[in-house]
Design a protein around this motif. Structure first.
Motif, short mmCIF file in Angstrom:
data_model
loop_
_atom_site.label_atom_id
_atom_site.label_comp_id
_atom_site.label_asym_id
_atom_site.label_seq_id
_atom_site.Cartn_x
_atom_site.Cartn_y
_atom_site.Cartn_z
N MET A 1 0.84 -1.20 0.00
CA MET A 1 0.00 0.00 0.00
C MET A 1 0.88 1.25 0.00
SD MET A 1 -3.39 -0.28 2.25
CE MET A 1 -3.50 -2.02 1.87
N VAL A 2 0.69 2.10 -0.95
CA VAL A 2 1.56 3.26 -1.06
C VAL A 2 1.22 4.26 0.03
CG1 VAL A 2 2.18 5.21 -2.48
CG2 VAL A 2 1.92 2.97 -3.51
N CYS A 3 2.23 4.61 0.80
CA CYS A 3 2.00 5.52 1.92
C CYS A 3 2.05 6.95 1.45
CB CYS A 3 3.09 5.36 2.96
SG CYS A 3 3.12 3.72 3.60
N SER A 4 1.29 7.77 2.13
CA SER A 4 1.32 9.17 1.76
C SER A 4 2.38 9.91 2.54
CB SER A 4 -0.04 9.80 2.02
OG SER A 4 -0.47 9.47 3.31
N SER A 5 2.65 9.49 3.76
CA SER A 5 3.39 10.40 4.62
C SER A 5 4.36 9.73 5.57
CB SER A 5 2.39 11.22 5.44
OG SER A 5 1.46 10.32 6.02
N CYS A 6 5.01 8.66 5.12
CA CYS A 6 5.95 7.97 6.01
C CYS A 6 7.02 8.91 6.52
CB CYS A 6 6.64 6.83 5.28
SG CYS A 6 5.53 5.51 4.87
N ALA A 7 7.51 9.77 5.67
CA ALA A 7 8.58 10.68 6.07
C ALA A 7 8.24 12.07 5.56
CB ALA A 7 9.91 10.23 5.51
N LEU A 54 5.85 -1.98 -4.57
CA LEU A 54 5.54 -0.59 -4.92
C LEU A 54 5.57 0.31 -3.69
CD1 LEU A 54 2.55 -1.00 -7.41
CD2 LEU A 54 4.95 -0.51 -7.92
N ASP A 55 5.09 -0.22 -2.55
CA ASP A 55 5.08 0.59 -1.34
C ASP A 55 6.50 0.90 -0.89
OD1 ASP A 55 3.78 1.78 1.09
OD2 ASP A 55 5.15 0.32 1.98
N PHE A 56 7.38 -0.10 -0.98
CA PHE A 56 8.77 0.14 -0.58
C PHE A 56 9.42 1.18 -1.48
CE2 PHE A 56 8.46 -4.11 1.49
CZ PHE A 56 8.81 -3.70 2.76
N GLY A 58 7.81 3.64 -3.10
CA GLY A 58 7.22 4.94 -2.73
C GLY A 58 7.82 5.49 -1.45
N ASP A 59 8.00 4.59 -0.46
CA ASP A 59 8.57 5.03 0.82
C ASP A 59 10.03 5.44 0.65
OD1 ASP A 59 6.14 4.46 1.85
OD2 ASP A 59 6.75 2.71 3.00
N ALA A 60 10.79 4.65 -0.12
CA ALA A 60 12.20 5.00 -0.36
C ALA A 60 12.27 6.39 -1.01
CB ALA A 60 12.87 3.95 -1.27
N ILE A 147 -0.31 5.83 10.82
CA ILE A 147 -1.16 5.46 9.68
C ILE A 147 -0.32 4.75 8.63
CG2 ILE A 147 -2.46 6.40 7.72
CD1 ILE A 147 -3.44 8.60 9.60
N CYS A 148 0.89 5.27 8.40
CA CYS A 148 1.76 4.69 7.40
C CYS A 148 2.16 3.28 7.76
CB CYS A 148 2.98 5.58 7.24
SG CYS A 148 4.03 4.99 5.96
N SER A 149 2.61 3.07 9.02
CA SER A 149 3.06 1.72 9.36
C SER A 149 1.88 0.76 9.43
CB SER A 149 3.88 1.69 10.66
OG SER A 149 3.60 2.76 11.46
N ASN A 151 -0.72 0.88 7.38
CA ASN A 151 -0.98 0.52 5.99
C ASN A 151 0.06 -0.46 5.46
OD1 ASN A 151 -3.13 2.19 6.13
ND2 ASN A 151 -2.26 3.80 4.85
N ASP A 152 1.34 -0.20 5.81
CA ASP A 152 2.40 -1.11 5.38
C ASP A 152 2.17 -2.50 5.93
OD1 ASP A 152 3.59 0.90 4.02
OD2 ASP A 152 5.21 1.23 5.45
N THR A 153 1.79 -2.56 7.22
CA THR A 153 1.56 -3.84 7.88
C THR A 153 0.42 -4.59 7.20
OG1 THR A 153 2.28 -2.87 9.96
CG2 THR A 153 1.08 -4.93 10.11
ZN LIG Z 1 4.80 2.53 3.20
#
Ligand SMILES: [Zn+2]
Length: 220
Positions: A1-7, A54-56, A58-60, A147-149, A151-153
């Motif tokens: 799941m693509v996160c919006s705001s991990c960082a 894809l999520d990794f 996006g987060d990277a 929220i980000c973690s 969604n990742d989980t």
């Molecule tokens: Zn993520």
């Protein structure tokens, strides 16, 4: 799941070397896991692993943007976000199409590879979330990491469940269904990022003629 705001740029003491080191570690972990899930997804014939990758990615990209262009002009942040969104749209479309193709022509994915890599992904995301959580202050920032973690989980667990489903049913459908859902979410997330970046580029073009309007909505 693509996160919006991990960082998100709004969080963390930017000049703190420990914060920057944490961002570098998060970037390395996410980039490594992106490559690992793509390679394992192709080798193991699993579309769900490729979709989770894809999520990794996006987060990277989020961590790279935070490290590289956080202090730069809005225009460059928006351009970086545009590149990130376009990459996610491209890869999301690729995984979606390849999942649809595999639904009819694909062979049985390797459930052990899916499950094993899914669990490693879960551990990697958990480790990064714990590390970043230490630096967060303020409800909004805590909430964005949470929220980000979460969604990742959910994404990683979906891959592990798909692996169990493939193992239990000897059918590739659990892998295909999870991949289609996650690739669609990635595709949608990527278009949202591009739209937001487009708006920000408009705003920064409009404010280039002297008005110092600060446009502070975070990049989605
Ligand atoms: Zn993520």
């Amino acid at each position: 799941m693509v996160c919006s705001s991990c960082a998100s740029d709004s969080g963390g003491p930017k000049t703190d070397p420990r914060w920057r080191r944490a961002l570098w570690i998060a970037l390395a972990v996410n980039a490594t896991m992106f490559a690992a899930e793509i390679v394992a997804g192709i080798a193991g014939g699993s579309r769900a692993l490729q979709a989770d990758a894809l999520d990794f990615l996006g987060d990277a990209a989020n961590y790279a943007i935070s490290l590289g262009v956080a202090g730069m002009a809005l225009t460059w942040r928006a351009r970086a976000a545009m590149a990130k969104g376009a990459t996610l749209v491209f890869l999301g479309a690729y995984v979606l199409l390849s999942s649809l193709w595999a639904a009819w022509h694909g062979s049985l994915p390797h459930a052990e590879i899916m499950g094993g890599v899914g669990i490693v992904a879960l551990a990697a995301n958990g480790m990064v979330a714990l590390m970043l959580f230490r630096f967060r202050s303020g409800d909004a920032n805590m909430r964005s990491v949470w929220i980000c973690s979460r969604n990742d989980t959910i994404g990683n667990l979906a891959v592990v469940l798909a692996a169990l489903g493939v193992f239990g049913t000897r059918s590739h459908w659990p892998d295909i269904v999870v991949a289609i859902v996650m690739a669609t979410l990635g595709l949608w997330g990527g278009t949202q990022i591009m739209r937001q970046a487009h708006r920000e580029l408009d705003v920064s073009a409009a404010s280039a003629d002297g008005s110092h309007r600060r446009y502070s909505r975070p990049v989605v």
